[in-house]
Design an enzyme around this catalytic site. Structure first.
Site, mmCIF file in Angstrom:
data_model
loop_
_atom_site.group_PDB
_atom_site.id
_atom_site.type_symbol
_atom_site.label_atom_id
_atom_site.label_comp_id
_atom_site.label_asym_id
_atom_site.label_seq_id
_atom_site.Cartn_x
_atom_site.Cartn_y
_atom_site.Cartn_z
ATOM 1 N N ASP A 1 -5.634 23.113 -31.908
ATOM 2 C CA ASP A 1 -4.173 23.081 -32.027
ATOM 3 C C ASP A 1 -3.732 22.025 -33.038
ATOM 4 O O ASP A 1 -2.791 22.235 -33.813
ATOM 5 C CB ASP A 1 -3.544 22.802 -30.666
ATOM 6 C CG ASP A 1 -3.965 23.813 -29.614
ATOM 7 O OD1 ASP A 1 -4.137 24.994 -29.964
ATOM 8 O OD2 ASP A 1 -4.133 23.418 -28.443
ATOM 9 N N HIS B 1 -3.185 24.309 -23.839
ATOM 10 C CA HIS B 1 -3.960 24.981 -24.889
ATOM 11 C C HIS B 1 -3.722 26.489 -24.885
ATOM 12 O O HIS B 1 -4.623 27.277 -25.133
ATOM 13 C CB HIS B 1 -5.445 24.674 -24.698
ATOM 14 C CG HIS B 1 -6.320 25.155 -25.822
ATOM 15 N ND1 HIS B 1 -6.093 24.846 -27.138
ATOM 16 C CD2 HIS B 1 -7.427 25.952 -25.812
ATOM 17 C CE1 HIS B 1 -7.024 25.413 -27.900
ATOM 18 N NE2 HIS B 1 -7.840 26.099 -27.116
#
Length: 326
Positions: A151, A179
């Site tokens: 990310d 996530h």
């Protein structure tokens, strides 16, 4: 020098991740485990001219125990990948059991190892790993992480693309939360150096960071999900741990973890109202040594934070309930 075990090493993440680890001078031994093909991957990697020795193991003849014996770091990308139309709930039904079984073996074979969870949905699989280790009395909060580095990499990459910047690595954009989807919160307001995005660019890049996995799943037309980029992200996080445990200081990575077990984390968890959250974490010889608050947010980010926390609560609860049901 450290022995690293990769569980799920013959998969689409595990194989390129193993290649990157074979190239690291900080890895003295690489141990690969999977239900198929792991010995073949190991032989293939042993033809590369770096010093680390690679071994491959299958389930037969206590292969998992052999793979884990003496490991200082265990990375787990094992499980199935997402396919078009598959939700993270669908993934959970299969991958939850995979994680519980593998972590149970870690608890008995190498209880002092670092445990890095890549297997999705990480928002739920990390709590499963934590609760499993707790159940066996070997949980160390400083050594168990959900890998959310992809990310962070996506945030700097996509902002650089939007602004036509030359080097994404020149940007440091914190990404906190979870996530998956709306639980992922890129903090463009804290970018170093500072960046200026239009509202349209901000919205578009935020969406790409949150749902970049869907972009890949669709483009691969059912042949896989985010694999090579995830392998790169996993290697970056492993490398940070290797450098920190060898004495390098000042290493900070965003990672998803059980906050109350880390210095500074209990206060962050109380403020957010959730025990698991990705925040900037300082790494040292013993693992996570300090969790840092997410800092000041823009109004836009503050709204997204509320959504992320609410969704994460359900994800965490699902993982905890699964791990404690038996």
């Amino acid at each position: 020098m450290t022995k690293v075990a990769v569980l799920g090493a013959a998969g689409q993440i595990g194989s390129p991740l193993s290649l990157l680890l074979k190239m690291s001078p900080l890895v003295s031994e690489l141990s690969l485990y999977d239900i198929v093909h792991a010995p073949g991957v190991a032989i293939d990697l042993n033809h590369i001219d770096t010093p680390s020795k690679v071994s491959g193991f299958l389930p037969d003849n206590d292969g998992l125990k052999k793979a884990l014996t003496g490991a200082g770091i265990v990375v787990i990308p094992a499980g199935i990948a997402r396919k078009p139309g598959m939700t993270r709930d669908d993934l959970f039904k299969i991958n939850a059991g995979v994680i519980r079984g593998l972590v149970t073996s870690i608890a008995s074979t190498c209880p002092n190892a670092f445990v890095l969870i890549i297997t999705n949905p990480v928002n739920s699989t990390l709590p499963i790993a934590v609760e499993t280790l707790k159940k066996h009395g070997v949980y160390n909060a400083a050594k168990v992480f959900g890998v959310t580095t992809l990310d962070v990499i996506r945030a700097s990459t996509f902002v650089s693309q939007a602004l036509n910047l030359h080097d994404p690595k020149g940007l440091k954009i914190p990404v906190v939360g979870g996530h998956s989807g709306a639980t992922i919160l890129p903090l463009f307001s804290q970018s170093k150096p500072a960046v200026t995005l239009t509202h349209e660019q901000r919205d578009a890049v935020t969406y790409r960071v949150q749902f970049g996995g869907d972009e890949i799943v669709q483009a691969k037309a059912g042949a896989g999900s985010a694999t090579t980029c995830m392998a790169y992200a996993g290697f970056r996080f492993v490398n940070s741990i290797l450098k920190a445990t060898s004495g390098e200081i000042g290493i900070i990575e965003e990672t998803y973890l059980y906050l109350p077990g880390i210095l500074g984390g209990k206060e962050i968890a109380a403020e957010l109202g959730v025990d698991y959250f990705a925040v900037p974490v300082e790494l040292g010889r013993t693992g996570a040594v300090k969790a840092y608050p997410i800092g000041s947010l823009s109004g836009y980010e503050a709204k997204l934070l509320k959504v992320a926390v609410q969704e994460l609560k359900g994800n965490v609860s699902k993982g905890v309930q699964f791990a404690t049901a038996l």
